[in-house]
Each structure stands twice: as structure tokens, then as C-alpha cells.
Write an enzyme that holds these catalytic residues in place. Structure first.
Site, short mmCIF file in Angstrom:
data_model
loop_
_atom_site.label_atom_id
_atom_site.label_comp_id
_atom_site.label_asym_id
_atom_site.label_seq_id
_atom_site.Cartn_x
_atom_site.Cartn_y
_atom_site.Cartn_z
N ASP A 286 11.06 -18.25 -41.17
CA ASP A 286 11.69 -19.57 -41.19
C ASP A 286 11.71 -20.16 -39.71
O ASP A 286 12.24 -19.22 -38.74
CB ASP A 286 12.97 -19.76 -41.99
CG ASP A 286 13.17 -21.05 -42.21
OD1 ASP A 286 12.51 -21.56 -43.00
OD2 ASP A 286 13.98 -21.58 -41.50
N GLN A 287 11.67 -21.19 -39.56
CA GLN A 287 11.76 -21.92 -38.32
C GLN A 287 12.67 -23.01 -38.25
O GLN A 287 12.60 -24.07 -39.18
CB GLN A 287 10.37 -21.98 -37.57
CG GLN A 287 10.57 -22.57 -35.98
CD GLN A 287 9.30 -22.92 -35.46
OE1 GLN A 287 8.58 -23.89 -35.64
NE2 GLN A 287 8.53 -22.20 -34.77
#
Length: 200
Positions: free
Chosen positions: A75-76
Site C-alpha cells: 500500500d502507498q
């Protein structure tokens, strides 16, 4: 025994075509499964904590359906002045994001989880990238968005494409982290899990 025979199944838990393209660079077999989780940040949650929590939740959601596999969750989260900047979803929101970030340095938290569903062991990492945006005009920013439509990207810029022209400087320990899947960290995790890259 060949190396392919002793490799556990590897699953990328992501709907992102960018992460899929990055993982394919490693020339190892993998499948893709899409996790169905709520990605809403928790109240008062630090950006890096959000990214790490969601990367683990994605891996756990896929591992529950695929016992015996190594599962990658990622995830970013993009932050400016400590505040999260999410995926814009529309041209207007993307333009507002880029206007806010021009001439500024933004931090991307690219979190990674490798979950071994055979043992339940999870390896976690938060790879940070500092990206400084050029001070571009509204017309240039608008033209970029119409050419690349990066409305599904945190920070409204596809660094793997034309979005690299928006950036003046990138600082990171992992050049692939900004695109969304830190391969240096991932290959280290896979090696720690006993995954063979170059033969048995």
C-alpha cells in the site's frame, strides 16, 4: 529437483497493474488476487501506520483464501506536511493536488508485507521516498493530467510514465518504491523466507 518445484506459490494481493508489472521484472512465477478490504485511514492514524496496516490486511485477506502460499500485500500513502494525500479520483481533485504540491517535497510511504501462510509469519517494511515537484504552471499541470489521467494514483502523478517530468528530484533507497512495489525490500523478504531466485 528443479527450483520451480520447490518454490511455494507466490501471490500478489493487488489490483494495481503497476505493481503487477514491477513484480514481473523478477522473472518468477506469480498469481494475482484482488483483496477486498476497507482502505479508509483510521482517525488519528499516522500515514506510515496506515500504509503498513493496509499492506498487512491485504496480504491477510488473500492468505485466508490461499493456504500454503507466500502473499505480497502493498500500500502507498502520499503525504505533504504530514497530511495524507489520497487517490484523486477526478480531474478537478488531481489538479488541486498537483497545485498544492508544486515546488514542494512530498513523502511517499510504500509499505510492503510478505505473509507466509504456511507459518503465519509476516515481514513488514515501510520504504520512504521524497519527491520534489517542479513549480509548473496550471496549464502544464492540466495538460499533463489530460494526457495521462493518473486519477488512480496517490499524488496524481505516474512516475513510471510522463509523470516523471513533473519531478525535479527523487530520493529513496529503492528506485521502484515510488511506483508502488519496493523490489529491493521484497527480494530481501523473499530470500529470508527461503524463496529461491537463481536455482535450488
Amino acid at each position: 529437483m528443479s527450483s520451480s518445484a520447490i518454490r511455494p506459490p507466490l501471490i500478489l494481493g493487488s489490483s494495481s497493474p503497476y505493481r503487477r508489472e514491477l513484480l514481473a521484472r523478477l522473472r518468477i512465477p506469480f498469481d494475482v488476487a484482488v483483496p477486498d478490504i476497507d482502505e479508509t485511514p483510521l482517525a488519528g492514524e499516522a500515514p506510515e501506520a496506515t500504509a503498513l496496516r493496509l499492506s498487512r490486511r491485504k496480504a491477510e485477506a488473500i492468505a485466508a483464501r490461499h493456504p500454503g502460499a507466500l502473499v505480497i500485500g502493498s500500500d502507498q500513502v502520499c503525504t505533504l506536511d504530514g497530511a495524507q494525500i489520497g487517490k484523486p479520483g477526478s480531474h478537478e481533485k488531481a489538479l488541486a493536488q498537483l497545485q498544492q504540491m508544486r515546488g514542494r517535497t512530498v513523502t511517499f510511504h510504500s509499505a510492503l508485507c510478505l505473509l507466509d501462510s504456511r507459518t503465519g509469519e509476516a515481514q513488514l517494511a515501510d520504504v520512504q521516498t521524497r519527491a520534489t515537484f517542479r513549480d509548473l504552471s496550471d496549464a502544464e499541470l492540466d495538460a499533463y493530467l489530460r494526457l495521462e489521467t493518473p486519477y488512480d494514483c496517490a499524488g496524481s502523478a505516474k512516475a513510471e510514465g510522463l509523470g516523471i517530468a513533473l519531478l525535479a528530484r527523487v530520493e529513496s533507497d529503492d528506485p521502484t518504491a515510488l511506483i508502488g512495489l519496493p523490489l529491493i525490500a521484497l527480494t530481501g523478504m523473499l530470500r529470508a523466507a527461503g524463496y529461491p531466485f537463481f536455482g535450488a
